[in-house]
Each structure stands twice: as structure tokens, then as C-alpha cells.
Design a protein around this motif. Structure first.
Motif, PDB file in Angstrom:
ATOM      1  N   PHE A  60       0.892  -1.166  -0.078  1.00  0.00           N
ATOM      2  CA  PHE A  60      -0.041   0.014   0.100  1.00  0.00           C
ATOM      3  C   PHE A  60       0.836   1.277  -0.031  1.00  0.00           C
ATOM      4  CE2 PHE A  60      -3.445  -2.506   2.095  1.00  0.00           C
ATOM      5  CZ  PHE A  60      -4.301  -2.690   0.845  1.00  0.00           C
ATOM      6  N   PHE A  61       2.152   1.254   0.677  1.00  0.00           N
ATOM      7  CA  PHE A  61       3.055   2.365   0.656  1.00  0.00           C
ATOM      8  C   PHE A  61       3.663   2.810  -0.642  1.00  0.00           C
ATOM      9  CE2 PHE A  61       7.087   4.229   1.124  1.00  0.00           C
ATOM     10  CZ  PHE A  61       6.827   5.438   1.686  1.00  0.00           C
ATOM     11  N   ILE A  62       3.834   1.697  -1.409  1.00  0.00           N
ATOM     12  CA  ILE A  62       4.372   1.682  -2.803  1.00  0.00           C
ATOM     13  C   ILE A  62       3.240   2.176  -3.654  1.00  0.00           C
ATOM     14  CG2 ILE A  62       5.340   0.384  -4.556  1.00  0.00           C
ATOM     15  CD1 ILE A  62       6.647  -1.217  -2.634  1.00  0.00           C
ATOM     16  N   TRP A  63       2.052   1.690  -3.504  1.00  0.00           N
ATOM     17  CA  TRP A  63       0.962   2.290  -4.273  1.00  0.00           C
ATOM     18  C   TRP A  63       0.902   3.663  -4.287  1.00  0.00           C
ATOM     19  CZ3 TRP A  63      -2.463  -2.565  -3.739  1.00  0.00           C
ATOM     20  CH2 TRP A  63      -1.822  -3.952  -3.925  1.00  0.00           C
ATOM     21  N   THR A  64       0.665   3.980  -2.776  1.00  0.00           N
ATOM     22  CA  THR A  64       0.546   5.374  -2.631  1.00  0.00           C
ATOM     23  C   THR A  64       1.492   6.470  -3.290  1.00  0.00           C
ATOM     24  OG1 THR A  64      -0.675   4.737  -0.524  1.00  0.00           O
ATOM     25  CG2 THR A  64       0.207   7.056  -0.767  1.00  0.00           C
ATOM     26  N   VAL A  65       2.724   5.889  -3.105  1.00  0.00           N
ATOM     27  CA  VAL A  65       3.820   6.725  -3.750  1.00  0.00           C
ATOM     28  C   VAL A  65       3.662   7.017  -5.193  1.00  0.00           C
ATOM     29  CG1 VAL A  65       6.433   6.845  -3.947  1.00  0.00           C
ATOM     30  CG2 VAL A  65       5.485   6.350  -1.815  1.00  0.00           C
ATOM     31  N   VAL A  66       3.576   5.760  -5.570  1.00  0.00           N
ATOM     32  CA  VAL A  66       3.276   5.841  -7.159  1.00  0.00           C
ATOM     33  C   VAL A  66       2.148   6.624  -7.704  1.00  0.00           C
ATOM     34  CG1 VAL A  66       2.422   4.320  -9.294  1.00  0.00           C
ATOM     35  CG2 VAL A  66       4.255   3.562  -7.736  1.00  0.00           C
ATOM     36  N   PHE A  67       1.002   6.633  -6.910  1.00  0.00           N
ATOM     37  CA  PHE A  67      -0.163   7.632  -7.326  1.00  0.00           C
ATOM     38  C   PHE A  67       0.062   8.869  -7.025  1.00  0.00           C
ATOM     39  CE2 PHE A  67      -2.619   3.613  -7.851  1.00  0.00           C
ATOM     40  CZ  PHE A  67      -3.178   3.962  -9.198  1.00  0.00           C
ATOM     41  N   ALA A  68       1.047   9.202  -5.739  1.00  0.00           N
ATOM     42  CA  ALA A  68       1.347  10.477  -5.511  1.00  0.00           C
ATOM     43  C   ALA A  68       2.303  11.412  -6.557  1.00  0.00           C
ATOM     44  CB  ALA A  68       2.012  10.527  -4.133  1.00  0.00           C
ATOM     45  N   ILE A  69       3.188  10.564  -6.933  1.00  0.00           N
ATOM     46  CA  ILE A  69       4.294  11.052  -7.952  1.00  0.00           C
ATOM     47  C   ILE A  69       3.620  11.416  -9.341  1.00  0.00           C
ATOM     48  CG2 ILE A  69       5.883  10.239  -9.442  1.00  0.00           C
ATOM     49  CD1 ILE A  69       7.382   8.999  -6.984  1.00  0.00           C
ATOM     50  N   GLY A  70       2.647  10.212  -9.641  1.00  0.00           N
ATOM     51  CA  GLY A  70       1.696  10.505 -10.795  1.00  0.00           C
ATOM     52  C   GLY A  70       0.711  11.644 -10.795  1.00  0.00           C
ATOM     53  N   ALA A  71       0.236  11.795  -9.622  1.00  0.00           N
ATOM     54  CA  ALA A  71      -0.526  13.338  -9.554  1.00  0.00           C
ATOM     55  C   ALA A  71       0.205  14.354  -9.779  1.00  0.00           C
ATOM     56  CB  ALA A  71      -1.209  13.246  -7.947  1.00  0.00           C
TER      57      ALA A  71
END
Length: 110
Positions: A60-71
Motif C-alpha cells: 500500500f505504501f508503494i502504491w500510494t507513492v506511485v500515485f502521489a508521483i503520478g498526481a
């Protein structure tokens, strides 16, 4: 705000909430893992719930970071970068999905 950044923010927020839930509940959160909750109580005792929850929390942490960078990238550069973020997430997600219980939870066996 464009649709790409907004969609990444929504997905990142959902995964951040799940990250917090798994961080707070620790081994009790293992019941939220798909497939594990369908096992009988005797079968569940054979698996390391602490490690299982920690691995899910890390995902979940990795996925959150991926989407934060994507945003951020979608907002600054182009809304189409959100497609890249979703593609990376799909790759990471399907890498960990298994239809067989032994494949899914075999590495957590005590």
C-alpha cells in the motif's frame, strides 16, 4: 486541476487510508487480505500474520507513492502521465495476485 491528477489523488488517498488501517491494526489486519479471510481458523494458524500484514502495508505504501508521483507529474507536466501511473500500479498489483492459496500465502507459512 486536470482529470489525471485528480484520479491519481483519489487512488493514492484510498491506498493511504488502507496503509493507515494496516499500520494501526497490525496482525489483525490480515483478515482484510483477500483470500486469507476464507481460510478456516486452523489453516490461518499455519501462517505468519504479522509478516503478511507488514508486506501488504508495504505494498500500500508503494502504491500510494506511485500515485502521489503520478498526481504531481500529471498536474505539472501532462494529464496523460496518470496513465503511466496506473500502468505501473497494474503491473505491481498483478505481480502479487495469485489464484492458488498456496502460491499466495506459501511464503508466510510458519
Amino acid at each position: 486541476m486536470n482529470i489525471g491528477a485528480l484520479s491519481c489523488l483519489i487512488m493514492g488517498s484510498l491506498f493511504a487510508i488502507m496503509l493507515i488501517v494496516f499500520s494501526i491494526l497490525k496482525e489483525k489486519a490480515s483478515m482484510l487480505i483477500s483470500g486469507f479471510n476464507t481460510l478456516t481458523k486452523n489453516e490461518r494458524k499455519k501462517y505468519d500474520k504479522v509478516r503478511m500484514s507488514a508486506d501488504q502495508r508495504d505494498s500500500f505504501f508503494i502504491w500510494t507513492v506511485v500515485f502521489a508521483i503520478g498526481a504531481i507529474a500529471s498536474y505539472i507536466i501532462s494529464q496523460y502521465i496518470s496513465i503511466v501511473a496506473f500502468a505501473i500500479w497494474l503491473f505491481l498489483f498483478f505481480k502479487d495476485v495469485h489464484m492458488d492459496t498456496e502460491k499466495a500465502f506459501g511464503k508466510y507459512r510458519k
